[in-house]
Design an enzyme around this catalytic site. Structure first.
Site: not given
Length: 265
Positions: A141-144
């Protein structure tokens, strides 16, 4: 009078380590350790005695039970504190070294674009009955995770996150449909070695479904995998606790981009 200052040493500098060490509790070299375990006995004096007997056989002596609690009908959880006589030799510890350099996001995107001339395709999932998506989401996910963006953030990586409880045949079929370069699988549930059995089943399914040399890169991660056991599990790489998205992305470039260059030669 001037005061001498010592420079910090690298944790991997063997020459700077003492030859032998013991665990530290209240004071240096006292060998104090704390362990926890569950015995299939109802809570009581006999169970406490059994816990101390086990501690003694583990080399913890003298030992005391500092906590005990019933956790179900006929089961008791214990925390035992005591001293061990065992010595540890730091210089003999074998460390699995990272075999690839850590790249910046810019370097990763540039390498993929320059050499593959297309996006690198990654399919991720939790397989079997594993419903814990925290690990796979932290990487994809982009939030990492740990201040790093996940693989979705990289413009030259296309991510397909299938989520939790994905059946192995469905994962294989989706990887084929997406023309996946890499398959990332997270396994958190470890009861009865479920993570090992699931991984071996996945590896066998991919190698049966794809021609030799065309199997996607198989990468697994989870807190209970043993480093260096990828050959026994039939996968290409294992990542353990604390792995960051940047490490995974750097590995994918290391493993896949050169492979593509060789195929084109």
């Amino acid at each position: 009078m001037s005061r001498a200052t010592s420079q910090p040493t690298s944790p991997d500098d063997v020459t700077a380590l003492p030859r032998v060490i013991r665990p530290y509790g209240d004071q240096t070299g006292d060998g104090m350790v704390q362990v926890s375990f569950t015995l299939p006995m109802p809570n009581g004096k006999r169970a406490e005695g059994a816990a101390l007997q086990l501690a003694g056989k583990m080399g913890i002596e003298p030992a005391i039970v500092v906590h005990h609690k019933s956790i179900g009908d006929g089961f008791t959880f214990f925390v035992v504190y005591g001293s061990v006589k065992h010595l540890v030799e730091p210089g003999l510890v074998e460390v699995v070294e990272r075999e690839f350099p850590l790249l910046s996001g810019k370097e990763i995107n540039a390498a993929i674009k320059r050499r593959l001339h297309r996006k690198l395709v990654v399919v991720g999932a939790c397989i079997g009955t594993d419903a814990h998506t925290v690990g796979i989401d932290a990487i994809l996910n982009i939030k990492g995770f740990a201040g790093e963006k996940g693989l979705e953030y990289y413009r030259e990586i296309r991510v397909v996150n299938l989520g939790a409880q994905v059946l192995v045949p469905d994962l294989v079929e989706r990887a084929r449909e997406e023309k996946a370069d890499a398959v990332l699988v997270s396994q958190v549930v470890t009861q009865r070695d479920a993570h090992i059995h699931n991984t071996q089943a996945m590896s066998a399914a991919f190698r049966e479904a794809f021609p030799a040399g065309e199997v996607p890169l198989l990468v697994v991660g989870g807190p209970r995998f043993e480093e260096g056991s990828q050959d026994a599990l039939g996968v290409d790489r294992i990542f353990g606790r604390g792995t960051t998205p940047g490490e995974v992305a750097s590995y994918l470039v290391h493993a896949l981009v050169p492979r593509h260059d060789q195929a084109q030669a």
